[in-house]
Each structure stands twice: as structure tokens, then as C-alpha cells.
Design an enzyme around this catalytic site. Structure first.
Site, PDB file in Angstrom:
ATOM      1  N   CYS A   1      -6.705  11.138  -0.799  1.00 32.79           N
ATOM      2  CA  CYS A   1      -5.952  10.974   0.448  1.00 32.79           C
ATOM      3  C   CYS A   1      -4.844  12.024   0.408  1.00 32.79           C
ATOM      4  O   CYS A   1      -4.787  12.839  -0.508  1.00 32.79           O
ATOM      5  CB  CYS A   1      -5.399   9.556   0.547  1.00 32.79           C
ATOM      6  SG  CYS A   1      -4.018   9.278  -0.554  1.00 32.79           S
TER       7      CYS A   1
ATOM      8  N   ARG B   1      -6.478  10.241  -6.301  1.00 37.81           N
ATOM      9  CA  ARG B   1      -6.617   8.781  -6.328  1.00 37.81           C
ATOM     10  C   ARG B   1      -7.920   8.325  -7.005  1.00 37.81           C
ATOM     11  O   ARG B   1      -8.732   7.633  -6.410  1.00 37.81           O
ATOM     12  CB  ARG B   1      -6.520   8.184  -4.929  1.00 37.81           C
ATOM     13  CG  ARG B   1      -5.391   8.705  -4.051  1.00 37.81           C
ATOM     14  CD  ARG B   1      -3.996   8.296  -4.465  1.00 37.81           C
ATOM     15  NE  ARG B   1      -3.732   6.878  -4.431  1.00 37.81           N
ATOM     16  CZ  ARG B   1      -3.267   6.211  -3.375  1.00 37.81           C
ATOM     17  NH1 ARG B   1      -3.080   6.842  -2.248  1.00 37.81           N
ATOM     18  NH2 ARG B   1      -3.020   4.917  -3.450  1.00 37.81           N
TER      19      ARG B   1
ATOM     20  N   LYS C   1       2.630  -5.811   2.196  1.00 34.23           N
ATOM     21  CA  LYS C   1       1.244  -5.342   2.411  1.00 34.23           C
ATOM     22  C   LYS C   1       0.522  -5.261   1.066  1.00 34.23           C
ATOM     23  O   LYS C   1      -0.609  -5.732   0.933  1.00 34.23           O
ATOM     24  CB  LYS C   1       1.275  -3.963   3.060  1.00 34.23           C
ATOM     25  CG  LYS C   1      -0.041  -3.200   2.989  1.00 34.23           C
ATOM     26  CD  LYS C   1       0.037  -1.855   3.633  1.00 34.23           C
ATOM     27  CE  LYS C   1       0.606  -0.791   2.731  1.00 34.23           C
ATOM     28  NZ  LYS C   1      -0.378  -0.161   1.820  1.00 34.23           N
ATOM     29  N   ASN C   2       1.181  -4.722   0.051  1.00 31.48           N
ATOM     30  CA  ASN C   2       0.512  -4.481  -1.234  1.00 31.48           C
ATOM     31  C   ASN C   2       0.390  -5.731  -2.090  1.00 31.48           C
ATOM     32  O   ASN C   2      -0.173  -5.679  -3.178  1.00 31.48           O
ATOM     33  CB  ASN C   2       1.206  -3.340  -1.992  1.00 31.48           C
ATOM     34  CG  ASN C   2       0.977  -2.001  -1.303  1.00 31.48           C
ATOM     35  OD1 ASN C   2       0.173  -1.904  -0.372  1.00 31.48           O
ATOM     36  ND2 ASN C   2       1.681  -0.981  -1.724  1.00 31.48           N
TER      37      ASN C   2
ATOM     38  N   ASP D   1       6.842   4.829  -3.949  1.00 34.35           N
ATOM     39  CA  ASP D   1       6.745   4.542  -2.511  1.00 34.35           C
ATOM     40  C   ASP D   1       8.097   4.648  -1.814  1.00 34.35           C
ATOM     41  O   ASP D   1       8.162   4.520  -0.599  1.00 34.35           O
ATOM     42  CB  ASP D   1       6.176   3.136  -2.291  1.00 34.35           C
ATOM     43  CG  ASP D   1       4.703   3.087  -2.623  1.00 34.35           C
ATOM     44  OD1 ASP D   1       4.120   1.992  -2.651  1.00 34.35           O
ATOM     45  OD2 ASP D   1       4.132   4.173  -2.893  1.00 34.35           O
TER      46      ASP D   1
ATOM     47  N   ARG E   1       0.194   1.316   9.342  1.00 33.22           N
ATOM     48  CA  ARG E   1      -0.611   0.738   8.252  1.00 33.22           C
ATOM     49  C   ARG E   1       0.231  -0.208   7.415  1.00 33.22           C
ATOM     50  O   ARG E   1      -0.276  -1.130   6.803  1.00 33.22           O
ATOM     51  CB  ARG E   1      -1.135   1.855   7.343  1.00 33.22           C
ATOM     52  CG  ARG E   1      -2.076   2.793   8.043  1.00 33.22           C
ATOM     53  CD  ARG E   1      -2.700   3.723   7.062  1.00 33.22           C
ATOM     54  NE  ARG E   1      -3.252   2.947   5.938  1.00 33.22           N
ATOM     55  CZ  ARG E   1      -3.923   3.520   4.953  1.00 33.22           C
ATOM     56  NH1 ARG E   1      -4.107   4.810   4.937  1.00 33.22           N
ATOM     57  NH2 ARG E   1      -4.410   2.794   3.963  1.00 33.22           N
TER      58      ARG E   1
HETATM   59  C1  EPZ Z   1      -0.801   1.281  -5.444  1.00 33.31           C
HETATM   60  O1  EPZ Z   1      -1.791   2.279  -5.272  1.00 33.31           O
HETATM   61  C2  EPZ Z   1      -0.170   1.102  -4.088  1.00 33.31           C
HETATM   62  N1  EPZ Z   1      -1.185   0.630  -3.129  1.00 33.31           N
HETATM   63  C3  EPZ Z   1       0.433   2.427  -3.632  1.00 33.31           C
HETATM   64  O2  EPZ Z   1       1.082   2.200  -2.391  1.00 33.31           O
HETATM   65  C4  EPZ Z   1       1.470   2.876  -4.643  1.00 33.31           C
HETATM   66  O3  EPZ Z   1       1.972   4.135  -4.269  1.00 33.31           O
HETATM   67  C5  EPZ Z   1       0.819   2.973  -6.033  1.00 33.31           C
HETATM   68  O4  EPZ Z   1       0.203   1.717  -6.372  1.00 33.31           O
HETATM   69  C6  EPZ Z   1       1.825   3.316  -7.112  1.00 33.31           C
HETATM   70  O5  EPZ Z   1       2.837   2.359  -7.141  1.00 33.31           O
HETATM   71  C7  EPZ Z   1      -1.556  -0.666  -3.169  1.00 33.31           C
HETATM   72  O6  EPZ Z   1      -1.097  -1.455  -3.966  1.00 33.31           O
HETATM   73  C8  EPZ Z   1      -2.584  -1.075  -2.165  1.00 33.31           C
HETATM   74  P1  EPZ Z   1      -2.226   3.530  -8.948  1.00 33.31           P
HETATM   75  P2  EPZ Z   1      -2.870   2.517  -6.442  1.00 33.31           P
HETATM   76  O7  EPZ Z   1      -3.628   3.151  -9.308  1.00 33.31           O
HETATM   77  O8  EPZ Z   1      -3.112   1.266  -7.181  1.00 33.31           O
HETATM   78  C9  EPZ Z   1      -3.796   7.288 -11.362  1.00 33.31           C
HETATM   79  C10 EPZ Z   1       1.518   2.521  -0.156  1.00 33.31           C
HETATM   80  O9  EPZ Z   1       2.301   3.347   0.260  1.00 33.31           O
HETATM   81  N2  EPZ Z   1      -5.053   6.523 -11.542  1.00 33.31           N
HETATM   82  O10 EPZ Z   1      -1.107   2.726  -9.507  1.00 33.31           O
HETATM   83  O11 EPZ Z   1      -4.027   3.230  -5.838  1.00 33.31           O
HETATM   84  C11 EPZ Z   1      -3.575   7.686  -9.911  1.00 33.31           C
HETATM   85  O12 EPZ Z   1      -4.226   8.902  -9.624  1.00 33.31           O
HETATM   86  C12 EPZ Z   1       0.554   2.870  -1.252  1.00 33.31           C
HETATM   87  O13 EPZ Z   1       1.497   1.318   0.196  1.00 33.31           O
HETATM   88  C13 EPZ Z   1      -6.057   7.058 -12.340  1.00 33.31           C
HETATM   89  O14 EPZ Z   1      -5.929   8.169 -12.872  1.00 33.31           O
HETATM   90  O15 EPZ Z   1      -2.090   3.524  -7.381  1.00 33.31           O
HETATM   91  C14 EPZ Z   1      -2.074   7.829  -9.835  1.00 33.31           C
HETATM   92  O16 EPZ Z   1      -1.718   9.117 -10.302  1.00 33.31           O
HETATM   93  C15 EPZ Z   1       0.455   4.363  -1.390  1.00 33.31           C
HETATM   94  N3  EPZ Z   1      -7.217   6.356 -12.513  1.00 33.31           N
HETATM   95  C16 EPZ Z   1      -1.572   6.789 -10.836  1.00 33.31           C
HETATM   96  O17 EPZ Z   1      -2.697   6.433 -11.648  1.00 33.31           O
HETATM   97  C17 EPZ Z   1      -7.407   5.126 -11.931  1.00 33.31           C
HETATM   98  O18 EPZ Z   1      -8.485   4.516 -12.150  1.00 33.31           O
HETATM   99  C18 EPZ Z   1      -1.040   5.514 -10.181  1.00 33.31           C
HETATM  100  O19 EPZ Z   1      -2.029   5.083  -9.278  1.00 33.31           O
HETATM  101  C19 EPZ Z   1      -6.379   4.592 -11.123  1.00 33.31           C
HETATM  102  C20 EPZ Z   1      -5.207   5.302 -10.952  1.00 33.31           C
END
Ligand code: EPZ
Length: 407
Positions: A106, A111, A11-12, A294, A386
Site C-alpha cells: 500500500c 506490508r 478501528k484497529n 500512526d 476508512r
Molecule cells: C497494524 O498494521 C495497524 N493496522 C496499522 O494501522 C499500524 O500502522 C501498524 O499495525 C503498526 O502499528 C491494523 O491494526 C489493522 P505490522 P499491521 O504487521 O499489523 C513488518 C492504520 O493507520 N511485517 O505491525 O499490518 C511490516 O512490513 C494502520 O490504521 C513483516 O515484515 O502492521 C512493518 O514494517 C496503518 N512481516 C512492520 O512489520 C509480517 O508478516 C509492522 O507491521 C508482518 C509485518
């Protein structure tokens, strides 16, 4: 549980691949797309923008963003799927303007998307937040050096797509190395993009004038594969997982071996035998190649069956222990202290009525239900749908007694 289970596409990886179709007026053909809710939401989002978008149950998708009269992602769609933010980078790369609803938080955390916006601004975009929407515009993006202070998966993917047609070179520093990031880079290269060192913390992109259509097959879902590996371990089963890439979940498989499971990685397969006792082993989640956040919820379910005490440290999201509250209702002995969960094993779980809170928490509750005494009912399984395609059929195929019921 015993038998063989085939893993669906990731999915990702599919979500950014679908967003990348916005980068060209030509047709993009995708394969191995999982037929899950988030994919259908993305199809609808692209169609509402004006793209011709078709996703089929056989895992193929045909996307043609010839004209995009509405370069925007509305709130009613984004609030159901925060990954909609992934259209921001491609829209800015091709059209120089976009209006995307802020995803909002969420169940697992705030996020924020500040790093996505910071990177676009470094490339010359003006980003304003107006009435809950990001309104971004730029004459033409130019290359830049972008240092992300937190490793962000979709942030890296968004900025990689934005940089593809920017003027000059972009360097993304402290970039995410997830396999899904590399898969997107592969796809973008087949479209004519010039991207190097994806899979390392420093990705280099040389902007080109435009990108063409392509055919791309997305990688298998490493989290689905990891979920079934834990299912084999927790039920002391004997399961062969096929159509997967063992190297993509190396840290997870290593951790499972530490708990006593027997793990054999083959060519596109993983053979997992669960064994007694399940050893309680600490784990800390980290960006790839570390132990995937995850997989944290699924691992916690396993540790409730451990022979001692395990400390689970979640370093990526600030509130990703919702599943612990439900596991406790099944009799698990778990204490949450900030970003750490102390899981004392050795207590049998009893079936209960549970409520899922997010995608991976739902999987954790089902894994616990597989070994709990009596019947477990998990409500709000739309979270599960999802990211997992027909999980109850796949689990039943391995001998689990599980069915989907409508209330
Ligand atoms: C991706 O989410 C995945 N989703 C998530 O999977 C996964 O848990 C996550 O990466 C971590 O591996 C998709 O790829 C669609 P991040 P993402 O930006 O990109 C902080 C699932 O179960 N952050 O890597 O949204 C954030 O708050 C989902 O399929 C900022 O501070 O996660 C978090 O603490 C759930 N500022 C950390 O970085 C930003 O601009 C990692 O978030 C962006 C992120």
C-alpha cells in the site's frame, strides 16, 4: 479550537474483533464499533463468506458465523483493506482451511505477511501462495513456539486467534503489545479462550476444544484521540477529549508535553491546551508502548510550526512520509533522508490543493490546513473515511472552519 470532542471506538480493535466472530458458530455482539469504511468492508467480507453480519450506525454489531461455506477472502475486497488478512487465523482455527488474497503493498510500504504464514506453518498448517492467494490447510493446528523477528500487530492477532483451538500450548514470542492486541485477548477470553500475558512480548495460549459467543465492547481509538490532541496543540487551542483511555497514548502525550503543550489526563479524558512557542522536539516511532507510527504524520504537521528543527525517525514502515511532500507544497521546510525527516519550523504554511495518500497522511494534511493561511482543499478523503467517523463534524464542533465538498 476549543470545546469537547468524544472519541469513537478503535478501528484497529474492531477489525480483529469482527474476525474473531469466525471462531464460533454462536452469536457475537460487539459495541463501540466505529461506523467507518473499513468496518463496512469487513462486514461485507464476513457476509460473503456466509456469516450473518450486521453493523449499525449506533456502534453495535451482531455477527453469527454458524456456517461458513466460503472460507475465503477475495482479491477485490482484500485490495481495498489489507486487514482482511485477519480472517486467516480464525478460519484455520475453526475449519482448517482458508483461501485469502495476499494483501499486497500500500502507500506506506510493502506490508508483507510472511510472519503470519510462518506462525501458521509452525502450528502445522500448509501455506501455499497460488495466483496471489494464500491457500492454507491443516488437519488440526497444534501448539507451537513462534518467534516473530519483527513486532507485527495483525500478525500477533492472527496467530493468537489461530492458537485458541490448537492442540496444546502456543507461545508467541516478540509479540506486539498494542492495546488492540490486549482488547482482542480480552474478547477471546470471554469466548472461552485461555490466553495469558497479552500486553507483554511473550503471550501464552492453551488451546481449547471450541469457543462460544460473547458480548464485547471495543476500546476507544487512541489514534483518533492523539489526532485531536495534536489539533489542540497546533491551533494553540483548549480541547477536552472524552471517552478515551489516556494510558493508551502515554508516549504521544509525553511527546506533546515536550513540545510545550499543557496536557492533563483524567478519568477517560485528556485536556490539551496548545501554547506558544511550539518547541521542535525529535521523535522516533516504535512498537507500543513507544511513539505510535500512526501518529507520525500528525506530529510532522505540528513540527512544521516548531521553533527550531525536529528530526522525525520512522522505524516501522519504509515509505511513510508521503504526507511530507504535500506539506512541502504548503510551504513547510522538510527534508527526507531515508527513514528520517528533518522538519525546520518557523515558516507559516499557506493553504493549497492537496491529495491524501493514506489514512493518517490525510489527517496530517487537515491539521496543517487548520493553521495554514487561506483555504486548503484535501482531495481523496476516502482515505480519511476508512478510519475517522465524521472527522469534519467533530473538528467543526471545536470551531474549525471545515466542510466536506463533493467535486
Ligand atoms: C497494524 O498494521 C495497524 N493496522 C496499522 O494501522 C499500524 O500502522 C501498524 O499495525 C503498526 O502499528 C491494523 O491494526 C489493522 P505490522 P499491521 O504487521 O499489523 C513488518 C492504520 O493507520 N511485517 O505491525 O499490518 C511490516 O512490513 C494502520 O490504521 C513483516 O515484515 O502492521 C512493518 O514494517 C496503518 N512481516 C512492520 O512489520 C509480517 O508478516 C509492522 O507491521 C508482518 C509485518
Amino acid at each position: 479550537m476549543s470545546g469537547r470532542v468524544e472519541i469513537s471506538g478503535a478501528k484497529n480493535a474492531a477489525l480483529p474483533a469482527m474476525a474473531a466472530s469466525l471462531l464460533t458458530p454462536e452469536t457475537v455482539q460487539l459495541e463501540n464499533i466505529p461506523y467507518v469504511r473499513d468496518i463496512l468492508t469487513t462486514r461485507r467480507l464476513l457476509a460473503e463468506m456466509g456469516a450473518a453480519a450486521e453493523v449499525r450506525p449506533d456502534g453495535t454489531a451482531t455477527l453469527t458465523a454458524a456456517e461458513i461455506p466460503h472460507p475465503e477472502a477475495p482479491y477485490d475486497l482484500v485490495r481495498t483493506m489489507r486487514a482482511s488478512i485477519l480472517v486467516l487465523g480464525p478460519l484455520m482455527a475453526r475449519f482448517g482451511k482458508a483461501r485469502v488474497s495476499l494483501p499486497g503493498g500500500c502507500a506506506i510500504g510493502a506490508r508483507p505477511v510472511n510472519l503470519h504464514l510462518m506462525g501458521l506453518e509452525r502450528m502445522g498448517a500448509r501455506c501455499e501462495v497460488v495466483h496471489g492467494y494464500v491457500e492454507a490447510s491443516a488437519e488440526r493446528l497444534h501448539g507451537a513456539y513462534v518467534l516473530m523477528d519483527t513486532v507485527t500487530v495483525t500478525g500477533t492477532e492472527n496467530l493468537m486467534m489461530a492458537a485458541c483451538m490448537a492442540e496444546g500450548e502456543t507461545v508467541l514470542d516478540n509479540a506486539a503489545c498494542e492495546p488492540e492486541v490486549c482488547d482482542l485477548a480480552c474478547m477471546l477470553r470471554t469466548m472461552g479462550a485461555r490466553i495469558e500475558n497479552d500486553g507483554t512480548r511473550t503471550i501464552r495460549i492453551e488451546g481449547v476444544k471450541n469457543l462460544h459467543g460473547c458480548r464485547h465492547r471495543v476500546i476507544p481509538d487512541r489514534i483518533e484521540a492523539g489526532t485531536f490532541a495534536v489539533a489542540a496543540a497546533i491551533t494553540r487551542g483548549n480541547v477536552v477529549i472524552t471517552n478515551c483511555v489516556p494510558a493508551h497514548l502515554h508516549s504521544v502525550l509525553e511527546q506533546l508535553e515536550r513540545t510545550g503543550a499543557e496536557v492533563r489526563a483524567g478519568e477517560g479524558t485528556i485536556h490539551v491546551r496548545g501554547r506558544d512557542p511550539i518547541r521542535s522536539v525529535d521523535v522516533t516511532t516504535n512498537p507500543y508502548p513507544g511513539f505510535a507510527t500512526d501518529m507520525q504524520a500528525q506530529y510532522m504537521a505540528l513540527m512544521t510550526q516548531g521553533d527550531g528543527t525536529a528530526l522525525i525517525t520512522e522505524t516501522i514502515f519504509e515509505n511513510r512520509f508521503m504526507h511530507a511532500l504535500e506539506l512541502i507544497r504548503m510551504g513547510a521546510d522538510i527534508t527526507i533522508e531515508g527513514g528520517q525527516a528533518i522538519v525546520r519550523g518557523g515558516k507559516p504554511l499557506s493553504g493549497a490543493n492537496l491529495i491524501a495518500s493514506d489514512l493518517r497522511a490525510s489527517a496530517s494534511l487537515i491539521l496543517a490546513g487548520l493553521v495554514a493561511q487561506g483555504e486548503t482543499v484535501v482531495d481523496r478523503v476516502y482515505h480519511l473515511d476508512r478510519g475517522y467517523h465524521r472527522i469534519e463534524e467533530k473538528l467543526a464542533g471545536l470551531g474549525a472552519v471545515i466542510e466536506r465538498i463533493s467535486r
